[in-house]
Design a protein around this motif. Sequence first.
Motif, short mmCIF file in Angstrom:
data_model
loop_
_atom_site.label_atom_id
_atom_site.label_comp_id
_atom_site.label_asym_id
_atom_site.label_seq_id
_atom_site.Cartn_x
_atom_site.Cartn_y
_atom_site.Cartn_z
N ILE A 1 0.14 -0.90 20.39
CA ILE A 1 -0.49 -1.66 19.31
C ILE A 1 -0.87 -3.04 19.81
N THR A 2 -1.94 -3.59 19.23
CA THR A 2 -2.45 -4.87 19.71
C THR A 2 -1.51 -6.01 19.38
N ASN A 3 -1.18 -6.15 18.08
CA ASN A 3 -0.33 -7.25 17.63
C ASN A 3 0.73 -6.66 16.69
N TYR A 4 1.89 -6.37 17.24
CA TYR A 4 2.90 -5.69 16.42
C TYR A 4 3.47 -6.57 15.32
N ARG A 5 3.49 -7.88 15.51
CA ARG A 5 4.01 -8.77 14.47
C ARG A 5 3.11 -8.74 13.23
N GLU A 6 1.83 -8.83 13.44
CA GLU A 6 0.89 -8.77 12.31
C GLU A 6 0.91 -7.40 11.66
N ALA A 7 1.04 -6.35 12.47
CA ALA A 7 1.07 -5.00 11.93
C ALA A 7 2.30 -4.78 11.06
N ILE A 8 3.43 -5.31 11.48
CA ILE A 8 4.65 -5.18 10.68
C ILE A 8 4.47 -5.82 9.31
N ASP A 9 3.84 -6.98 9.28
CA ASP A 9 3.60 -7.67 8.00
C ASP A 9 2.72 -6.83 7.09
N ARG A 10 1.65 -6.24 7.64
CA ARG A 10 0.74 -5.43 6.83
C ARG A 10 1.43 -4.16 6.32
N VAL A 11 2.18 -3.52 7.19
CA VAL A 11 2.88 -2.29 6.78
C VAL A 11 3.93 -2.60 5.71
N ALA A 12 4.62 -3.71 5.86
CA ALA A 12 5.65 -4.08 4.89
C ALA A 12 5.03 -4.34 3.52
N THR B 1 10.66 -11.28 9.02
CA THR B 1 9.30 -11.42 8.51
C THR B 1 9.36 -11.39 6.99
N ALA B 2 8.85 -12.44 6.37
CA ALA B 2 8.79 -12.50 4.90
C ALA B 2 7.47 -11.92 4.43
N PHE B 3 7.51 -11.15 3.37
CA PHE B 3 6.29 -10.57 2.81
C PHE B 3 6.43 -10.48 1.30
N SER B 4 5.32 -10.29 0.61
CA SER B 4 5.35 -10.29 -0.85
C SER B 4 4.25 -9.40 -1.40
N ALA B 5 4.37 -9.08 -2.67
CA ALA B 5 3.35 -8.33 -3.41
C ALA B 5 3.13 -9.03 -4.74
N GLU B 6 1.90 -9.45 -5.00
CA GLU B 6 1.58 -10.19 -6.22
C GLU B 6 0.82 -9.30 -7.19
N GLN B 7 1.23 -9.41 -8.46
CA GLN B 7 0.59 -8.67 -9.55
C GLN B 7 0.53 -7.17 -9.25
N ALA B 8 1.61 -6.65 -8.70
CA ALA B 8 1.70 -5.21 -8.46
C ALA B 8 2.24 -4.52 -9.72
N LEU B 9 1.65 -3.38 -10.07
CA LEU B 9 2.03 -2.69 -11.29
C LEU B 9 3.14 -1.69 -11.01
N THR B 10 4.17 -1.75 -11.86
CA THR B 10 5.25 -0.78 -11.76
C THR B 10 4.81 0.55 -12.38
N ARG B 11 5.71 1.52 -12.33
CA ARG B 11 5.37 2.84 -12.89
C ARG B 11 5.11 2.76 -14.39
N ASP B 12 5.79 1.84 -15.08
CA ASP B 12 5.55 1.66 -16.52
C ASP B 12 4.54 0.54 -16.78
N THR B 13 3.63 0.31 -15.83
CA THR B 13 2.48 -0.61 -15.95
C THR B 13 2.87 -2.03 -16.34
N VAL B 14 3.87 -2.57 -15.65
CA VAL B 14 4.27 -3.96 -15.85
C VAL B 14 3.92 -4.73 -14.57
N PRO B 15 3.11 -5.80 -14.66
CA PRO B 15 2.78 -6.57 -13.45
C PRO B 15 3.96 -7.42 -13.00
N VAL B 16 4.29 -7.33 -11.73
CA VAL B 16 5.42 -8.09 -11.18
C VAL B 16 5.01 -8.72 -9.86
N ASN B 17 5.67 -9.83 -9.53
CA ASN B 17 5.54 -10.48 -8.23
C ASN B 17 6.88 -10.32 -7.50
N VAL B 18 6.83 -9.69 -6.33
CA VAL B 18 8.06 -9.38 -5.59
C VAL B 18 8.01 -10.05 -4.23
#
Length: 294
Positions: free
Chosen positions: A123-134, A88-105
Amino acid sequence: MNPITLFLTIVTIAIGVGLGAMGHVYWGAAFVAAAIIISSALKMANTWEKFVILRAGKLLGVKGPGLFLILPVVDNVVAVIDQRIQTTAFSAEQALTRDTVPVNVDAIIFWFVHDAQKAALNITNYREAIDRVAQTSLREMIGSSMLSALLSERTAADEILRGEIGGKIADWGISVKSVEIRDVAIPVALQDAMSRQAQAEREKQARVILGSAEAVIAASFVEAAMTYAEHPMGLQLRAMNIIYETTKERGATILMPTSMVDSMNPAVALALAGKETAPQKANGSIPLSKTSVM
């Protein structure tokens, strides 16, 4: 419908139709009814599959792999769980690091179902839940990490993510094999600043290395000077070698002190080393001789 069930159903229907055509209507109807029951009751699970079965709304069990029978109408297959490793591929856009730098991971998780019953019922849909938790775990990890650590310590970040995600989805009968961060993108302006910083660090290191080399060379020159002071003939041989190396190029005009030319004669060199002529003391000049090598 699996191939075995399909084959038996077709054969049974063919027999029923044949019997009906021969006038055995009741036998023909019985075989057709049997074909319907076979198609509903005979199931087959592949070696990587698990069938979760409810009987009248209650859990009957988990079947597979291989052939098995269920009761039509009463039993119901509510889930077919694939126990192979999934990605499962997942990402985080414009997330701030501890030193307040926006990064896309961008990252990818490798997981598999180790308990089909929990994955189907907890759980109802474990595939979707894994994506959200990740995604949530990735943002939490980014927020608690410095940018430098996120860029240089990928392995540690992967292990942190694996532990966090695995702990959250363990109750669903799912295990995390590994998590890999594929890319960390930072703003262009920050990339330029980091590039200049890295260039300055490399230049600083180059200057330190150059200074160390100069110190070593200076020590070598001092040692050579002490050697020449104790062995004047060695200095004369060195001078002759320098003249040879200098005159190897054709068409060059070279000006050198007369004393350097005289140094090629050891007797004259020793005489010059012992005394200095009066005109040289008065004028402070050294006669030059012109040598032309064609």
